[in-house]
Design a protein around this motif. Structure first.
Motif, PDB file in Angstrom:
ATOM      1  N   LEU A  43       0.826  -1.205   0.000  1.00  0.00           N
ATOM      2  CA  LEU A  43       0.000   0.000   0.000  1.00  0.00           C
ATOM      3  C   LEU A  43       0.860   1.255   0.000  1.00  0.00           C
ATOM      4  O   LEU A  43       0.576   2.214  -0.711  1.00  0.00           O
ATOM      5  N   ALA A  44       1.937   1.237   0.782  1.00  0.00           N
ATOM      6  CA  ALA A  44       2.845   2.384   0.821  1.00  0.00           C
ATOM      7  C   ALA A  44       3.500   2.607  -0.540  1.00  0.00           C
ATOM      8  O   ALA A  44       3.651   3.752  -0.981  1.00  0.00           O
ATOM      9  N   THR A  45       3.855   1.529  -1.223  1.00  0.00           N
ATOM     10  CA  THR A  45       4.445   1.643  -2.555  1.00  0.00           C
ATOM     11  C   THR A  45       3.459   2.273  -3.529  1.00  0.00           C
ATOM     12  O   THR A  45       3.816   3.170  -4.299  1.00  0.00           O
ATOM     13  N   ASP A  46       2.212   1.807  -3.487  1.00  0.00           N
ATOM     14  CA  ASP A  46       1.176   2.381  -4.350  1.00  0.00           C
ATOM     15  C   ASP A  46       0.972   3.863  -4.046  1.00  0.00           C
ATOM     16  O   ASP A  46       0.838   4.685  -4.958  1.00  0.00           O
ATOM     17  N   LEU A  47       0.943   4.191  -2.777  1.00  0.00           N
ATOM     18  CA  LEU A  47       0.733   5.575  -2.358  1.00  0.00           C
ATOM     19  C   LEU A  47       1.891   6.459  -2.823  1.00  0.00           C
ATOM     20  O   LEU A  47       1.671   7.572  -3.307  1.00  0.00           O
ATOM     21  N   ARG A  48       3.117   5.953  -2.724  1.00  0.00           N
ATOM     22  CA  ARG A  48       4.283   6.719  -3.188  1.00  0.00           C
ATOM     23  C   ARG A  48       4.189   6.990  -4.681  1.00  0.00           C
ATOM     24  O   ARG A  48       4.514   8.083  -5.145  1.00  0.00           O
ATOM     25  N   LYS A  49       3.745   5.996  -5.439  1.00  0.00           N
ATOM     26  CA  LYS A  49       3.599   6.176  -6.889  1.00  0.00           C
ATOM     27  C   LYS A  49       2.561   7.252  -7.194  1.00  0.00           C
ATOM     28  O   LYS A  49       2.774   8.096  -8.066  1.00  0.00           O
ATOM     29  N   GLU A  50       1.444   7.216  -6.487  1.00  0.00           N
ATOM     30  CA  GLU A  50       0.396   8.223  -6.703  1.00  0.00           C
ATOM     31  C   GLU A  50       0.906   9.626  -6.396  1.00  0.00           C
ATOM     32  O   GLU A  50       0.634  10.565  -7.141  1.00  0.00           O
ATOM     33  N   VAL A  51       1.628   9.753  -5.291  1.00  0.00           N
ATOM     34  CA  VAL A  51       2.151  11.066  -4.903  1.00  0.00           C
ATOM     35  C   VAL A  51       3.128  11.573  -5.953  1.00  0.00           C
ATOM     36  O   VAL A  51       3.068  12.740  -6.357  1.00  0.00           O
ATOM     37  N   THR A  52       4.001  10.701  -6.425  1.00  0.00           N
ATOM     38  CA  THR A  52       4.976  11.095  -7.438  1.00  0.00           C
ATOM     39  C   THR A  52       4.289  11.521  -8.724  1.00  0.00           C
ATOM     40  O   THR A  52       4.645  12.539  -9.325  1.00  0.00           O
ATOM     41  N   GLU A  53       3.288  10.741  -9.149  1.00  0.00           N
ATOM     42  CA  GLU A  53       2.562  11.098 -10.373  1.00  0.00           C
ATOM     43  C   GLU A  53       1.860  12.435 -10.237  1.00  0.00           C
ATOM     44  O   GLU A  53       1.923  13.273 -11.137  1.00  0.00           O
ATOM     45  N   LYS A  54       1.208  12.648  -9.095  1.00  0.00           N
ATOM     46  CA  LYS A  54       0.499  13.912  -8.879  1.00  0.00           C
ATOM     47  C   LYS A  54       1.475  15.074  -8.839  1.00  0.00           C
ATOM     48  O   LYS A  54       1.232  16.129  -9.403  1.00  0.00           O
TER      49      LYS A  54
END
Length: 59
Positions: A43-54
């Protein structure tokens, strides 16, 4: 924000299972603790990806 709430819930679960494993020597709780930690990692990995994309789309 939903993923942060899920992370918080998993952390609470991990804490409860960790107490059962370390304080009560419950081996099944150790397995559940490891599972919760693995889910938190994913979940943390997914969240990091979302933050980076945003962050990158705002520029």
């Amino acid at each position: 924000m939903e993923k942060l709430q899920q992370l918080r819930t998993l952390l609470e679960t991990a804490e409860k299972e960790g107490q059962a494993f370390y304080e009560k020597n419950n081996n099944a709780a150790g397995t559940r603790l490891r599972n919760a930690l693995q889910q938190m990692k994913a979940l943390a990995t997914d969240l990091r990806k979302e933050v980076t994309e945003k962050k990158n789309t705002v520029k």
